[in-house]
Motif scaffolding. Structure first.
Motif, PDB file in Angstrom:
ATOM      1  N   ALA A  69       0.841  -1.209   0.000  1.00 31.29           N
ATOM      2  CA  ALA A  69       0.000   0.000   0.000  1.00 31.29           C
ATOM      3  C   ALA A  69       0.872   1.253   0.000  1.00 31.29           C
ATOM      4  O   ALA A  69       0.534   2.249  -0.654  1.00 31.29           O
ATOM      5  CB  ALA A  69      -0.934  -0.004   1.201  1.00 31.29           C
ATOM      6  N   SER A  70       1.993   1.202   0.697  1.00 30.73           N
ATOM      7  CA  SER A  70       2.918   2.319   0.727  1.00 30.73           C
ATOM      8  C   SER A  70       3.484   2.595  -0.672  1.00 30.73           C
ATOM      9  O   SER A  70       3.516   3.747  -1.117  1.00 30.73           O
ATOM     10  CB  SER A  70       4.053   2.027   1.706  1.00 30.73           C
ATOM     11  OG  SER A  70       5.017   3.042   1.674  1.00 30.73           O
ATOM     12  N   GLN A  71       3.900   1.552  -1.372  1.00 28.80           N
ATOM     13  CA  GLN A  71       4.476   1.724  -2.709  1.00 28.80           C
ATOM     14  C   GLN A  71       3.441   2.235  -3.709  1.00 28.80           C
ATOM     15  O   GLN A  71       3.720   3.148  -4.495  1.00 28.80           O
ATOM     16  CB  GLN A  71       5.075   0.403  -3.194  1.00 28.80           C
ATOM     17  CG  GLN A  71       6.332   0.012  -2.456  1.00 28.80           C
ATOM     18  CD  GLN A  71       6.840  -1.360  -2.871  1.00 28.80           C
ATOM     19  OE1 GLN A  71       6.195  -2.086  -3.608  1.00 28.80           O
ATOM     20  NE2 GLN A  71       8.015  -1.731  -2.362  1.00 28.80           N
ATOM     21  N   VAL A  72       2.246   1.653  -3.669  1.00 28.93           N
ATOM     22  CA  VAL A  72       1.200   2.059  -4.618  1.00 28.93           C
ATOM     23  C   VAL A  72       0.790   3.505  -4.362  1.00 28.93           C
ATOM     24  O   VAL A  72       0.675   4.306  -5.290  1.00 28.93           O
ATOM     25  CB  VAL A  72      -0.021   1.106  -4.544  1.00 28.93           C
ATOM     26  CG1 VAL A  72      -1.212   1.665  -5.297  1.00 28.93           C
ATOM     27  CG2 VAL A  72       0.355  -0.271  -5.075  1.00 28.93           C
ATOM     28  N   SER A  73       0.555   3.857  -3.104  1.00 25.05           N
ATOM     29  CA  SER A  73       0.124   5.221  -2.797  1.00 25.05           C
ATOM     30  C   SER A  73       1.222   6.239  -3.103  1.00 25.05           C
ATOM     31  O   SER A  73       0.931   7.344  -3.574  1.00 25.05           O
ATOM     32  CB  SER A  73      -0.351   5.334  -1.351  1.00 25.05           C
ATOM     33  OG  SER A  73       0.659   4.936  -0.455  1.00 25.05           O
ATOM     34  N   HIS A  74       2.473   5.859  -2.871  1.00 22.20           N
ATOM     35  CA  HIS A  74       3.576   6.771  -3.205  1.00 22.20           C
ATOM     36  C   HIS A  74       3.644   6.986  -4.714  1.00 22.20           C
ATOM     37  O   HIS A  74       3.827   8.123  -5.181  1.00 22.20           O
ATOM     38  CB  HIS A  74       4.908   6.224  -2.684  1.00 22.20           C
ATOM     39  CG  HIS A  74       6.044   7.165  -2.918  1.00 22.20           C
ATOM     40  ND1 HIS A  74       6.890   7.055  -3.991  1.00 22.20           N
ATOM     41  CD2 HIS A  74       6.448   8.267  -2.227  1.00 22.20           C
ATOM     42  CE1 HIS A  74       7.783   8.023  -3.951  1.00 22.20           C
ATOM     43  NE2 HIS A  74       7.535   8.771  -2.892  1.00 22.20           N
ATOM     44  N   ALA A  75       3.493   5.919  -5.494  1.00 28.47           N
ATOM     45  CA  ALA A  75       3.506   6.047  -6.958  1.00 28.47           C
ATOM     46  C   ALA A  75       2.342   6.913  -7.432  1.00 28.47           C
ATOM     47  O   ALA A  75       2.515   7.779  -8.307  1.00 28.47           O
ATOM     48  CB  ALA A  75       3.455   4.668  -7.610  1.00 28.47           C
ATOM     49  N   LEU A  76       1.148   6.701  -6.862  1.00 24.97           N
ATOM     50  CA  LEU A  76      -0.010   7.529  -7.234  1.00 24.97           C
ATOM     51  C   LEU A  76       0.244   8.995  -6.899  1.00 24.97           C
ATOM     52  O   LEU A  76      -0.101   9.887  -7.683  1.00 24.97           O
ATOM     53  CB  LEU A  76      -1.272   7.046  -6.503  1.00 24.97           C
ATOM     54  CG  LEU A  76      -1.897   5.760  -6.994  1.00 24.97           C
ATOM     55  CD1 LEU A  76      -2.993   5.304  -6.039  1.00 24.97           C
ATOM     56  CD2 LEU A  76      -2.467   5.944  -8.387  1.00 24.97           C
ATOM     57  N   HIS A  77       0.844   9.242  -5.759  1.00 21.28           N
ATOM     58  CA  HIS A  77       1.124  10.609  -5.328  1.00 21.28           C
ATOM     59  C   HIS A  77       2.141  11.267  -6.264  1.00 21.28           C
ATOM     60  O   HIS A  77       1.943  12.399  -6.708  1.00 21.28           O
ATOM     61  CB  HIS A  77       1.651  10.574  -3.887  1.00 21.28           C
ATOM     62  CG  HIS A  77       1.658  11.897  -3.204  1.00 21.28           C
ATOM     63  ND1 HIS A  77       0.512  12.586  -2.888  1.00 21.28           N
ATOM     64  CD2 HIS A  77       2.689  12.665  -2.751  1.00 21.28           C
ATOM     65  CE1 HIS A  77       0.828  13.716  -2.277  1.00 21.28           C
ATOM     66  NE2 HIS A  77       2.147  13.787  -2.182  1.00 21.28           N
ATOM     67  N   GLU A  78       3.189  10.541  -6.571  1.00 19.78           N
ATOM     68  CA  GLU A  78       4.256  11.100  -7.409  1.00 19.78           C
ATOM     69  C   GLU A  78       3.811  11.291  -8.854  1.00 19.78           C
ATOM     70  O   GLU A  78       3.950  12.374  -9.423  1.00 19.78           O
ATOM     71  CB  GLU A  78       5.484  10.194  -7.352  1.00 19.78           C
ATOM     72  CG  GLU A  78       6.675  10.758  -8.088  1.00 19.78           C
ATOM     73  CD  GLU A  78       7.920   9.912  -7.920  1.00 19.78           C
ATOM     74  OE1 GLU A  78       8.826  10.062  -8.754  1.00 19.78           O
ATOM     75  OE2 GLU A  78       7.996   9.099  -6.971  1.00 19.78           O
ATOM     76  N   TYR A  79       3.267  10.247  -9.473  1.00 20.99           N
ATOM     77  CA  TYR A  79       2.868  10.357 -10.881  1.00 20.99           C
ATOM     78  C   TYR A  79       1.621  11.221 -11.048  1.00 20.99           C
ATOM     79  O   TYR A  79       1.476  11.930 -12.041  1.00 20.99           O
ATOM     80  CB  TYR A  79       2.678   8.976 -11.501  1.00 20.99           C
ATOM     81  CG  TYR A  79       3.980   8.208 -11.568  1.00 20.99           C
ATOM     82  CD1 TYR A  79       5.061   8.710 -12.287  1.00 20.99           C
ATOM     83  CD2 TYR A  79       4.135   7.006 -10.897  1.00 20.99           C
ATOM     84  CE1 TYR A  79       6.271   8.026 -12.330  1.00 20.99           C
ATOM     85  CE2 TYR A  79       5.341   6.315 -10.936  1.00 20.99           C
ATOM     86  CZ  TYR A  79       6.399   6.828 -11.658  1.00 20.99           C
ATOM     87  OH  TYR A  79       7.589   6.159 -11.705  1.00 20.99           O
ATOM     88  N   GLY A  80       0.734  11.190 -10.043  1.00 27.19           N
ATOM     89  CA  GLY A  80      -0.439  12.058 -10.077  1.00 27.19           C
ATOM     90  C   GLY A  80      -0.050  13.524 -10.081  1.00 27.19           C
ATOM     91  O   GLY A  80      -0.694  14.353 -10.737  1.00 27.19           O
ATOM     92  N   PHE A  81       1.031  13.851  -9.381  1.00 30.30           N
ATOM     93  CA  PHE A  81       1.520  15.237  -9.370  1.00 30.30           C
ATOM     94  C   PHE A  81       1.884  15.684 -10.781  1.00 30.30           C
ATOM     95  O   PHE A  81       1.529  16.785 -11.199  1.00 30.30           O
ATOM     96  CB  PHE A  81       2.735  15.364  -8.436  1.00 30.30           C
ATOM     97  CG  PHE A  81       3.462  16.668  -8.579  1.00 30.30           C
ATOM     98  CD1 PHE A  81       2.918  17.837  -8.081  1.00 30.30           C
ATOM     99  CD2 PHE A  81       4.690  16.726  -9.231  1.00 30.30           C
ATOM    100  CE1 PHE A  81       3.586  19.049  -8.226  1.00 30.30           C
ATOM    101  CE2 PHE A  81       5.360  17.925  -9.376  1.00 30.30           C
ATOM    102  CZ  PHE A  81       4.815  19.092  -8.867  1.00 30.30           C
TER     103      PHE A  81
END
Length: 192
Positions: free
Chosen positions: A137-149
């Motif tokens: 969950a940490s990896q997925v949410s971090h990727a969503l946060h970074e790429y979503g930006f």
């Protein structure tokens, strides 16, 4: 200036929320891009806490803005705007709303899943964890946060570019009606 939106102009509440959210997102983006470079000192942790706190503030402001828009409506497109431009503008606005919700939520989820101690909103209120610690969950949410930006940046550039296109090329009031009163005159169409 009226607080509520009219059929041809954004009201004071919408304008204030628009520009405040834009300013906060700009600050969050700048800090987010450089905060990994800071040395691990107490200031480092303060910067992370402020980033998280302002992100939660954006989440609340976007919720208020969406509720206000649903209540107060939105101005009609400027007369003469082609239907395809209206549809693209509408899609862009709703994608911006989606991302303005997704980024703070994914950051909060990342903070929760990473197993760090709970952070305090502006050092005052302990924020609840959304999920138990989880590497996936940490990896997925971090990727969503970074790429979503980066997707948000592209959409904001398209949004601002379209507003400038309307102001400079179309010479209509699309941009002026979201600016504070008197900042720019409404452009006059060339009479040919």
């Amino acid at each position: 200036m009226t607080l509520k939106n009219t059929t041809h102009r954004w009201g004071g509440v919408s304008k204030t929320l628009h520009w405040l959210i834009a300013l906060l997102i700009l600050a969050l983006g700048i800090v987010g891009l450089v905060m990994g470079e800071f040395p691990k000192t107490p200031k480092y942790f303060w910067i992370y806490t402020m980033h998280k706190s302002i992100g939660i503030t954006v989440l609340v402001l976007v919720a208020l803005r969406l509720l206000w828009r649903l209540y107060a409506g939105a101005p009609h497109a400027v007369p003469g705007t082609p239907g395809w431009q209206e549809r693209i503008a509408s899609l862009t606005h709703w994608l911006l709303y989606l991302l303005m919700f997704a980024l703070p939520l994914s950051g909060w989820l990342y903070d929760s899943a990473s197993g760090l101690r709970p952070f305090k909103l502006f050092g005052l209120v302990e924020m609840p964890k959304l999920v138990a610690p989880s590497e996936s969950a940490s990896q997925v949410s971090h990727a969503l946060h970074e790429y979503g930006f980066w997707v948000l940046i592209l959409l904001v550039l398209a949004h601002a570019g379209a507003a400038l296109y309307h102001h400079i090329h179309q010479r209509d009031a699309t941009l002026v009606r979201m600016l504070p009163d008197g900042w720019l005159p409404t452009p006059q169409k060339d009479s040919a």
